[in-house]
Design an enzyme around this catalytic site. Structure first.
Site, PDB file in Angstrom:
ATOM      1  N   CYS A  18       0.870  -1.177   0.000  1.00  0.00           N
ATOM      2  CA  CYS A  18       0.000   0.000   0.000  1.00  0.00           C
ATOM      3  C   CYS A  18       0.900   1.217   0.000  1.00  0.00           C
ATOM      4  O   CYS A  18       2.106   1.119   0.153  1.00  0.00           O
ATOM      5  CB  CYS A  18      -0.864   0.034   1.249  1.00  0.00           C
ATOM      6  SG  CYS A  18      -1.836  -1.448   1.476  1.00  0.00           S
ATOM      7  N   ASN A  53       0.953  -0.440   5.996  1.00  0.00           N
ATOM      8  CA  ASN A  53       1.339  -1.209   4.812  1.00  0.00           C
ATOM      9  C   ASN A  53       2.078  -2.436   5.325  1.00  0.00           C
ATOM     10  O   ASN A  53       3.002  -2.305   6.120  1.00  0.00           O
ATOM     11  CB  ASN A  53       2.257  -0.337   3.938  1.00  0.00           C
ATOM     12  CG  ASN A  53       2.964  -1.127   2.868  1.00  0.00           C
ATOM     13  OD1 ASN A  53       2.435  -2.125   2.374  1.00  0.00           O
ATOM     14  ND2 ASN A  53       4.151  -0.703   2.498  1.00  0.00           N
ATOM     15  N   GLY A  54       1.641  -3.623   4.919  1.00  0.00           N
ATOM     16  CA  GLY A  54       2.295  -4.842   5.380  1.00  0.00           C
ATOM     17  C   GLY A  54       1.256  -5.870   5.793  1.00  0.00           C
ATOM     18  O   GLY A  54       0.083  -5.752   5.447  1.00  0.00           O
ATOM     19  N   LYS A  73      -1.991  -6.398 -19.361  1.00  0.00           N
ATOM     20  CA  LYS A  73      -1.648  -7.008 -18.076  1.00  0.00           C
ATOM     21  C   LYS A  73      -2.687  -8.046 -17.677  1.00  0.00           C
ATOM     22  O   LYS A  73      -2.368  -9.107 -17.182  1.00  0.00           O
ATOM     23  CB  LYS A  73      -1.529  -5.914 -17.008  1.00  0.00           C
ATOM     24  CG  LYS A  73      -1.179  -6.423 -15.622  1.00  0.00           C
ATOM     25  CD  LYS A  73       0.251  -6.913 -15.585  1.00  0.00           C
ATOM     26  CE  LYS A  73       0.623  -7.536 -14.247  1.00  0.00           C
ATOM     27  NZ  LYS A  73       1.795  -8.422 -14.385  1.00  0.00           N
ATOM     28  N   GLU A 129       7.856 -12.332 -24.645  1.00  0.00           N
ATOM     29  CA  GLU A 129       6.960 -11.212 -24.344  1.00  0.00           C
ATOM     30  C   GLU A 129       7.631  -9.855 -24.486  1.00  0.00           C
ATOM     31  O   GLU A 129       7.033  -8.930 -25.017  1.00  0.00           O
ATOM     32  CB  GLU A 129       6.496 -11.309 -22.871  1.00  0.00           C
ATOM     33  CG  GLU A 129       5.306 -12.159 -22.615  1.00  0.00           C
ATOM     34  CD  GLU A 129       4.839 -12.014 -21.164  1.00  0.00           C
ATOM     35  OE1 GLU A 129       5.601 -12.365 -20.255  1.00  0.00           O
ATOM     36  OE2 GLU A 129       3.715 -11.542 -20.960  1.00  0.00           O
ATOM     37  N   TRP A 171      -3.871  -1.499  -1.252  1.00  0.00           N
ATOM     38  CA  TRP A 171      -3.811  -2.712  -2.078  1.00  0.00           C
ATOM     39  C   TRP A 171      -4.174  -3.817  -1.096  1.00  0.00           C
ATOM     40  O   TRP A 171      -3.384  -4.186  -0.241  1.00  0.00           O
ATOM     41  CB  TRP A 171      -2.395  -2.882  -2.623  1.00  0.00           C
ATOM     42  CG  TRP A 171      -2.186  -4.180  -3.320  1.00  0.00           C
ATOM     43  CD1 TRP A 171      -1.644  -5.315  -2.809  1.00  0.00           C
ATOM     44  CD2 TRP A 171      -2.502  -4.482  -4.672  1.00  0.00           C
ATOM     45  NE1 TRP A 171      -1.605  -6.290  -3.754  1.00  0.00           N
ATOM     46  CE2 TRP A 171      -2.122  -5.822  -4.910  1.00  0.00           C
ATOM     47  CE3 TRP A 171      -3.072  -3.756  -5.724  1.00  0.00           C
ATOM     48  CZ2 TRP A 171      -2.296  -6.447  -6.132  1.00  0.00           C
ATOM     49  CZ3 TRP A 171      -3.240  -4.376  -6.943  1.00  0.00           C
ATOM     50  CH2 TRP A 171      -2.851  -5.706  -7.147  1.00  0.00           C
ATOM     51  N   HIS A 205      14.200 -35.188 -30.539  1.00  0.00           N
ATOM     52  CA  HIS A 205      13.080 -35.656 -31.366  1.00  0.00           C
ATOM     53  C   HIS A 205      12.628 -34.586 -32.358  1.00  0.00           C
ATOM     54  O   HIS A 205      11.491 -34.609 -32.815  1.00  0.00           O
ATOM     55  CB  HIS A 205      11.919 -36.086 -30.465  1.00  0.00           C
ATOM     56  CG  HIS A 205      12.277 -37.242 -29.588  1.00  0.00           C
ATOM     57  ND1 HIS A 205      12.457 -38.522 -30.070  1.00  0.00           N
ATOM     58  CD2 HIS A 205      12.566 -37.312 -28.266  1.00  0.00           C
ATOM     59  CE1 HIS A 205      12.805 -39.331 -29.079  1.00  0.00           C
ATOM     60  NE2 HIS A 205      12.885 -38.608 -27.967  1.00  0.00           N
ATOM     61  N   GLU A 257       8.611 -20.967 -18.778  1.00  0.00           N
ATOM     62  CA  GLU A 257       8.405 -19.615 -18.264  1.00  0.00           C
ATOM     63  C   GLU A 257       9.541 -18.676 -18.684  1.00  0.00           C
ATOM     64  O   GLU A 257       9.310 -17.524 -19.042  1.00  0.00           O
ATOM     65  CB  GLU A 257       8.249 -19.662 -16.735  1.00  0.00           C
ATOM     66  CG  GLU A 257       8.064 -18.322 -16.061  1.00  0.00           C
ATOM     67  CD  GLU A 257       6.897 -17.494 -16.603  1.00  0.00           C
ATOM     68  OE1 GLU A 257       6.039 -18.041 -17.316  1.00  0.00           O
ATOM     69  OE2 GLU A 257       6.880 -16.284 -16.327  1.00  0.00           O
ATOM     70  N   ARG A 288       1.475   1.980  -5.991  1.00  0.00           N
ATOM     71  CA  ARG A 288       1.652   1.005  -4.906  1.00  0.00           C
ATOM     72  C   ARG A 288       0.353   0.300  -4.527  1.00  0.00           C
ATOM     73  O   ARG A 288       0.353  -0.624  -3.708  1.00  0.00           O
ATOM     74  CB  ARG A 288       2.213   1.702  -3.660  1.00  0.00           C
ATOM     75  CG  ARG A 288       3.607   2.236  -3.839  1.00  0.00           C
ATOM     76  CD  ARG A 288       4.111   2.820  -2.549  1.00  0.00           C
ATOM     77  NE  ARG A 288       4.234   1.829  -1.515  1.00  0.00           N
ATOM     78  CZ  ARG A 288       5.303   1.086  -1.285  1.00  0.00           C
ATOM     79  NH1 ARG A 288       6.364   1.220  -2.052  1.00  0.00           N
ATOM     80  NH2 ARG A 288       5.331   0.218  -0.309  1.00  0.00           N
ATOM     81  N   LYS A 304       8.895 -15.342 -20.966  1.00  0.00           N
ATOM     82  CA  LYS A 304       9.301 -13.999 -20.533  1.00  0.00           C
ATOM     83  C   LYS A 304      10.095 -13.319 -21.634  1.00  0.00           C
ATOM     84  O   LYS A 304       9.882 -12.153 -21.938  1.00  0.00           O
ATOM     85  CB  LYS A 304      10.131 -14.131 -19.254  1.00  0.00           C
ATOM     86  CG  LYS A 304       9.970 -13.063 -18.256  1.00  0.00           C
ATOM     87  CD  LYS A 304       8.746 -13.101 -17.383  1.00  0.00           C
ATOM     88  CE  LYS A 304       7.475 -13.535 -18.021  1.00  0.00           C
ATOM     89  NZ  LYS A 304       6.346 -13.692 -17.146  1.00  0.00           N
TER      90      LYS A 304
HETATM   91  C1  AGP Z   1       2.766 -13.068 -17.882  1.00  0.00           C
HETATM   92  O1  AGP Z   1       4.006 -12.497 -18.091  1.00  0.00           O
HETATM   93  C2  AGP Z   1       1.783 -12.799 -18.897  1.00  0.00           C
HETATM   94  N1  AGP Z   1       1.613 -11.396 -19.083  1.00  0.00           N
HETATM   95  C3  AGP Z   1       0.519 -13.648 -18.931  1.00  0.00           C
HETATM   96  O2  AGP Z   1       0.904 -14.881 -19.431  1.00  0.00           O
HETATM   97  C4  AGP Z   1      -0.263 -13.859 -17.622  1.00  0.00           C
HETATM   98  O3  AGP Z   1       0.470 -14.649 -16.741  1.00  0.00           O
HETATM   99  C5  AGP Z   1      -1.629 -14.509 -17.938  1.00  0.00           C
HETATM  100  O4  AGP Z   1      -2.364 -13.661 -18.755  1.00  0.00           O
HETATM  101  C6  AGP Z   1      -2.399 -14.861 -16.702  1.00  0.00           C
HETATM  102  O5  AGP Z   1      -2.697 -13.738 -15.941  1.00  0.00           O
HETATM  103  P1  AGP Z   1      -3.241 -13.876 -14.466  1.00  0.00           P
HETATM  104  O6  AGP Z   1      -2.150 -14.474 -13.648  1.00  0.00           O
HETATM  105  O7  AGP Z   1      -3.533 -12.456 -14.047  1.00  0.00           O
HETATM  106  O8  AGP Z   1      -4.443 -14.728 -14.492  1.00  0.00           O
END
Ligand code: AGP
Length: 589
Positions: free
Chosen positions: A2, A100-101, A584, A479, A74, A495, A472, A27, A476
């Site tokens: 927060c 906050n915490g 996001k 993206e 938050w 394979h 993952e 925040r 990353k």
């Molecule tokens: C993560 O870097 C991505 N932007 C995306 O894959 C994300 O993890 C996915 O859309 C799921 O989002 P959520 O965790 O908010 O459900």
């Protein structure tokens, strides 16, 4: 996470405070509030919504006071609502608190305080603090403050007002930041410097387990255990406002990677709710982890961990689950939805479909009060704090830790894990935050990123619990750098993909300690023989990771891969915080 802002001086505090709060909104932004002393009472005005919306409704210009504290929330305990918004007062309105915490022992404290006659208004952990102040206050505010702090377990940055001592803000810190901004005839407090940067760049930083008194004429800081005054040095910031918002980092993504130790520690605090979920899953015959993108990869770690303990489990992407696996569910099934935002449409739809079939549905979610938390039977929060960068980093670390805890609890309950090994793994888990921290302080990842930024393609390979890390790591990089990257099970390269390996290709091999190490070594040799550049992520690798039990390697291995992707994006002149074509939170199917 927060945001707290405080002001004491000559100007109209309610207006100054909302200005400060607007610069702290990154925040947290689910509700906002302000408190100040006018006349002989504390006035609290607060509401649900973003700072600007709340400001429009409460109109701070209509109030007069020279000191006060504001908060942008938050949520961690209690859904976003007016009642749960900070500040929180005690029964007599003598004290009010912004925090906050996470207060870990709040349930026990609350129970005691209720027995002593205190009446609580909110569902927050914070409210215990104002009631404790009321309970301990016998005419000496500082004494009551110290006794209150000594009763708290967990993390806090606190700002407290007391009607008996107007013109003073009582502050304290343990594991959550609070700093003082020094003005002339006025002083400020804030969770972060941007709040007061237009007014001053001179600051005093509180360390953990310190508390202080801030008035317009001065600042006094004390050590909590001895009560002795601490001499503090004034520091002058040379950041501009934009940098300050990111605590001096160029991007939110880097700031959030640097927050991974804190995110890891916070995820460990969710253990009670995770135990509950594990207990309910224990009664089920089939277990599914369901999520999208990064969150799906954490679910895959959960699956590998459970299968390692001989407990069948599946991880399914939510958009597929809804139209296939969901058809096969019944009351004997347990589904764990994983989501940072709690608002991902595919995951919500999968959860609803699972419920319709009578399955038990739990959520591992970061955003308190989000949609997913309202459609599940049980929820455990990861408490990672707001994630602003589109690419999820610290939330993933929190998710993997949460799922590791569920797996350990379940394996213990099913006697697939001895109590002794369970205790050893739990102990190691608690050391993870400091191990991540040391990795972030010292590494050669930037240099490696420089060597790889112009390669044609990158393969991330891993086995077992680190196959999801490979997926993952590659996601990353894709993206935020727009490079072609693929996560692959290390044994599967031969394979097919080996055909495209040459000196323009990078292979990042992610080891799981001694687990399947010989097999990984052979796979690495296969790639070297094709002249690909290999980077090994391991305790003794090109990217060195701390020594941890193989089952915990997914938590530490991802950290340098986050940095690697970040540096490549920056080297390519891109903005890692806002990758093209991505949002996001994906709220459409
Ligand atoms: C993560 O870097 C991505 N932007 C995306 O894959 C994300 O993890 C996915 O859309 C799921 O989002 P959520 O965790 O908010 O459900």
């Amino acid at each position: 996470m927060c945001g707290i802002a405080g002001y004491v001086g000559q100007r109209n505090a309610p207006e100054v405070l909302f200005d400060m709060l607007e610069r702290l909104e990154y925040r947290g932004y689910d509700s906002a509030g302000v408190m100040f002393i006018a006349g002989k009472r504390i006035t609290i005005i607060k509401d649900k919504g973003k700072v600007r919306e709340v400001r429009g409704r409460v109109k701070p210009e209509n109030y007069r006071s020279n000191s006060g504290v504001a908060h942008t929330r938050w949520a961690t305990h209690g859904v976003p609502s007016r009642i749960n918004a900070h500040p929180h007062a005690d029964c007599k309105n003598l004290f009010a608190v912004s925090h906050n915490g996470i207060i870990e022992n709040y349930s026990a404290l609350k129970k005691d305080l209720i027995l002593q006659g205190h009446v609580f208004k909110s569902d927050t952990d914070t409210e215990v603090i104002s009631h404790l102040m009321e309970e301990y206050y016998k005419g000496d505010v500082v004494k009551a403050f110290r006794e209150t702090l000594n009763a708290l377990e967990g993390s806090y940055a606190l700002a407290v007002l007391c009607v008996k001592e107007p013109g003073k803000i009582f502050i304290a810190r343990n594991e959550s930041p609070i700093i003082v901004g020094l003005g002339r005839g006025e002083n400020y407090i804030a969770s972060d410097a941007p709040a007061f940067m237009p007014y001053t760049k001179d600051i005093v930083i509180l360390n953990d387990l310190e508390y202080g008194i801030v008035s317009k004429d001065g600042v006094e800081i004390f050590d909590l255990s001895s009560g002795r005054k601490v001499k503090k040095e004034k520091r002058t910031l040379d950041w501009d406002l934009k940098e300050a918002e990111k605590s001096g980092y160029h991007h939110f993504m880097l700031k959030e990677i640097m927050e991974e130790p804190e995110a890891a520690a916070n995820a460990l605090r969710a253990c009670r709710d995770l135990k509950q979920i594990a207990a309910n899953l224990n009664a089920k015959k089939r277990i599914y982890f369901v999520a999208c993108g990064t969150a799906y990869h954490s679910g895959l770690v959960g699956k590998y961990l459970l299968e390692g303990f001989n407990i069948p489990a599946e991880a399914v992407v939510a958009s597929e689950f809804r139209y296939s696996t969901a058809n096969t569910l019944n009351r004997d099934c347990g589904v764990v939805l994983i989501s940072q935002s709690g608002e991902t449409a595919d995951t919500i739809a999968a959860g609803k479909a699972a419920r319709q079939k009578g399955a038990y549905v739990a959520g591992v979610v970061n955003v308190v009060g989000s949609t997913i938390t309202r459609i599940v039977d049980d929820v455990a929060y990861t408490y990672s704090g707001p994630e602003i960068a589109v690419a999820s980093t610290k939330a993933y670390v929190g998710q993997v830790i949460a799922l590791t805890q569920i797996a350990l609890e379940l394996a213990l309950a099913q006697k697939k894990l001895s109590k002794q090994r369970f205790t050893a793994l739990e102990k190691e888990l608690r050391e993870i935050p400091s191990k991540i921290k040391s990795m972030l302080v010292e590494n050669d990842v930037k240099e490696l990123a420089e060597e790889c930024a112009d390669r044609r393609t990158l393969f991330y390979i891993g086995r077992s619990v680190n196959y999801p890390t490979a997926l993952e790591g590659a996601l990353k990089l894709k993206e935020i750098s727009y490079l072609h990257a693929e996560g692959y099970p290390a044994g599967e390269l031969k394979h097919g993909p080996l055909a495209i390996l040459d000196k323009d290709v990078v292979v990042i091999a992610i080891k799981s300690g001694r687990l399947l190490e010989d097999k990984m070594n052979s796979n690495i040799q296969e790639t070297k023989a094709r002249q690909a550049k290999s980077i090994i992520v391991a305790e003794d690798g090109d990217i060195k990771t701390p020594a941890v039990d193989p089952l915990l390697t997914p938590i530490v291995n991802i950290v340098p891969l986050h940095l690697f992707a970040y540096y490549i994006s920056v080297l390519k002149g891109l903005d890692p915080d806002k990758p093209r074509n991505l949002a996001k939170s994906v709220t459409v199917e």
